[in-house]
Enzyme design. Sequence first.
Site, PDB file in Angstrom:
ATOM      1  N   HIS A   1      25.691 -18.655  11.264  1.00 55.43           N
ATOM      2  CA  HIS A   1      25.098 -19.955  10.937  1.00 55.43           C
ATOM      3  C   HIS A   1      23.788 -20.225  11.686  1.00 55.43           C
ATOM      4  CE1 HIS A   1      27.255 -20.353  14.634  1.00 55.43           C
ATOM      5  NE2 HIS A   1      26.639 -21.494  14.874  1.00 55.43           N
ATOM      6  N   ASP A   2      23.403 -19.339  12.607  1.00 53.40           N
ATOM      7  CA  ASP A   2      22.163 -19.513  13.371  1.00 53.40           C
ATOM      8  C   ASP A   2      21.062 -18.557  12.915  1.00 53.40           C
ATOM      9  OD1 ASP A   2      23.369 -21.414  15.057  1.00 53.40           O
ATOM     10  OD2 ASP A   2      24.071 -19.859  16.447  1.00 53.40           O
TER      11      ASP A   2
ATOM     12  N   ASP B   1      36.309 -21.974  16.956  1.00 55.17           N
ATOM     13  CA  ASP B   1      35.091 -21.936  17.759  1.00 55.17           C
ATOM     14  C   ASP B   1      35.371 -22.733  19.022  1.00 55.17           C
ATOM     15  OD1 ASP B   1      32.221 -21.728  18.307  1.00 55.17           O
ATOM     16  OD2 ASP B   1      32.025 -21.520  16.136  1.00 55.17           O
TER      17      ASP B   1
ATOM     18  N   GLU C   1      30.023 -15.237  22.379  1.00 53.98           N
ATOM     19  CA  GLU C   1      28.602 -15.242  21.997  1.00 53.98           C
ATOM     20  C   GLU C   1      27.804 -15.097  23.292  1.00 53.98           C
ATOM     21  OE1 GLU C   1      25.314 -17.927  19.608  1.00 53.98           O
ATOM     22  OE2 GLU C   1      26.657 -18.857  21.047  1.00 53.98           O
TER      23      GLU C   1
ATOM     24  N   ASP D   1      31.364 -20.005  22.188  1.00 49.16           N
ATOM     25  CA  ASP D   1      29.962 -20.384  22.057  1.00 49.16           C
ATOM     26  C   ASP D   1      29.204 -20.167  23.373  1.00 49.16           C
ATOM     27  OD1 ASP D   1      28.174 -21.884  20.136  1.00 49.16           O
ATOM     28  OD2 ASP D   1      28.015 -23.210  21.859  1.00 49.16           O
TER      29      ASP D   1
HETATM   30  C1  GLC Z   1      25.467 -21.487  19.766  1.00 49.90           C
HETATM   31  C2  GLC Z   1      25.808 -21.912  18.365  1.00 49.90           C
HETATM   32  C3  GLC Z   1      24.699 -22.778  17.850  1.00 49.90           C
HETATM   33  C4  GLC Z   1      24.618 -24.000  18.742  1.00 49.90           C
HETATM   34  C5  GLC Z   1      24.487 -23.615  20.212  1.00 49.90           C
HETATM   35  C6  GLC Z   1      24.812 -24.784  21.087  1.00 49.90           C
HETATM   36  O1  GLC Z   1      24.348 -20.678  19.826  1.00 49.90           O
HETATM   37  O2  GLC Z   1      26.044 -20.802  17.558  1.00 49.90           O
HETATM   38  O3  GLC Z   1      24.881 -23.165  16.515  1.00 49.90           O
HETATM   39  O4  GLC Z   1      23.511 -24.775  18.371  1.00 49.90           O
HETATM   40  O5  GLC Z   1      25.346 -22.591  20.590  1.00 49.90           O
HETATM   41  O6  GLC Z   1      26.178 -25.086  21.024  1.00 49.90           O
END
Ligand code: GLC
Length: 578
Positions: free
Chosen positions: A349-350, A110, A275, A217
Amino acid sequence: MSTPHVPFGTATRPADWWRTAVVYQVYPRSFADSDGDGVGDLPGITAHLEHLERLGVDVLWLSPVYRSPMDDNGYDISDYQDVDPVFGTLADLDELITGCHARGIRLVMDLVVNHTSDEHPWFVESRDPTSPKRDWYWWRPPRPGHAPGTPGAEPTNWESVFSGPAWELDEATGEYYLHLFSRKQPDLNWENPDVRRAVYAMMRWWVDRGVDGFRMDVIDLISRDPRLPDGVVPPGGHYGPSHAAVLNGPRLEEYLAEMNREVGLGAGHLLTVGEMPGSTIELARRVTDPARRELDMVFTFQHVDLDVRPGGAKWDTVPVPLPALKATLAAWQEGLADVGWNSLYWNNHDQPRAVTRFGDDSPEHRVSSAKTLGTVLHLHRGTPYVYQGEELGMTNASFTSIDDYRDIESIRFHAEATAAGVPEETVLRALALKGRDNARTPMQWDAGPNAGFTTGVPWLAVNANHDSINAAAAEADPASVFNHYRALIALRHEHPLVVDGRFELLLPDHPQLWVFTRSAAGRALVVLANCSSQPAPVDAGALPLLDGSTVLLATHPGRDGLDLLPWESRVVELLSRP
Ligand code: GLC
């Protein structure tokens, strides 16, 4: 002493090897605890690689294990080139990489570079206005005419994703710094070439250590208009008013191409997935166009934001009719059919657990609905992602008190909403539906104490249903969700139509059935799925295609009638396409 990594196919892997791959995401905190401190760790993952091998996945995506104050469970990094002691050591990570490679599994890290922790030495230095690092972050004076710290003095109206303003005042200098997430996650200033150079150097260090790619991310936040204009409320989505002004900024693609080139991502055949909560199909098509050498694929949020009331926050939910879900996925399939590539996911995980959210987690329908959701997703065109526990049909947490939650987003939302007068019951209902801790309850390995996750006290409660939903039971049961996922993954590896067949959605308006074909060169697969908890008679006249077909995979083997049971699904192969 660290174990040297086994070089694993770097030279020989084809540039687009990830098209036939399935990725498994591990959230290290919640996967397996080897030392009894209640928190999962790297040796715990290494000890359970056999589970991944049996499932047949090709890639492990590791959520952050870097040194971190853990304000956002590791997405707030204070040292990009070390492992946090709670997860182990760099040597443990080397061992995990070696263990993966020995099993033919690649490892993707990540990459969290929109922001660092406020405890990262870069930010600590940056607090000094005379430091060369000052410009590595977004420091700004108060809004003209406002004294620092007074209401409305923040430099813009942007909100943090985790509630409250996106600006934090530093009393010592009277200036604010930007944090789109928590105040302990200051945003890096990508306009500064030294920041970019430092990030690329760090990435090269990981590539040299043997990792096979990066999941990036919130990468669509890294470029923004340096004038920092006040925001406009974007339609839908859970990003607040601020984010129209910060998503998909003017230099995003320039940075992605530069990163690709400078780190050698494409040249090294590394997997890259961004992402991109704000991505449109058009942007994804450009970014994943191989000729542009930016990213291999992106995570869209459009299908997981369908349950957000337009203009609302992620907690304001509305029901999602099946035709809307089908149409969203189909639009991405069509948009990226000729150029670019999709990533496919229900969970991470979100996100809350898919079987609770899109399926039916009652004892009667949990297994069938988890299998059918898996079938539908994996038979789309793109690279599927399996989030730990999804292969067991793990469900939402069913927490009933705010004391059960650990996630900063949930805790801050609860505080803010109850202070604003929203009844506690309403807040708890929203959290039970959408809170991120639903995805983060410990992995359910067996029916024993704490589901075999830890011998200590788990950092987040284990779901009580682990007595029946667990890996040991699922692996032993040929009719389990696990064995269905295993078959789905094997099908992708064996069947070129699953990888490359052209997608066509049939019966788009049907409220229960999800039906589509994947075809090429006169051959076709048909996916026929009842995505509801009621029986669904299929009108044979509407699907003449099904004559003369062979069933490749089914939730209810042996049934061949067209009156589908609740959550029944089949993948059938047509020998010749009419
Ligand atoms: C992304 C991650 C999340 C995190 C956010 C800030 O959306 O998947 O878990 O809180 O970024 O890093």
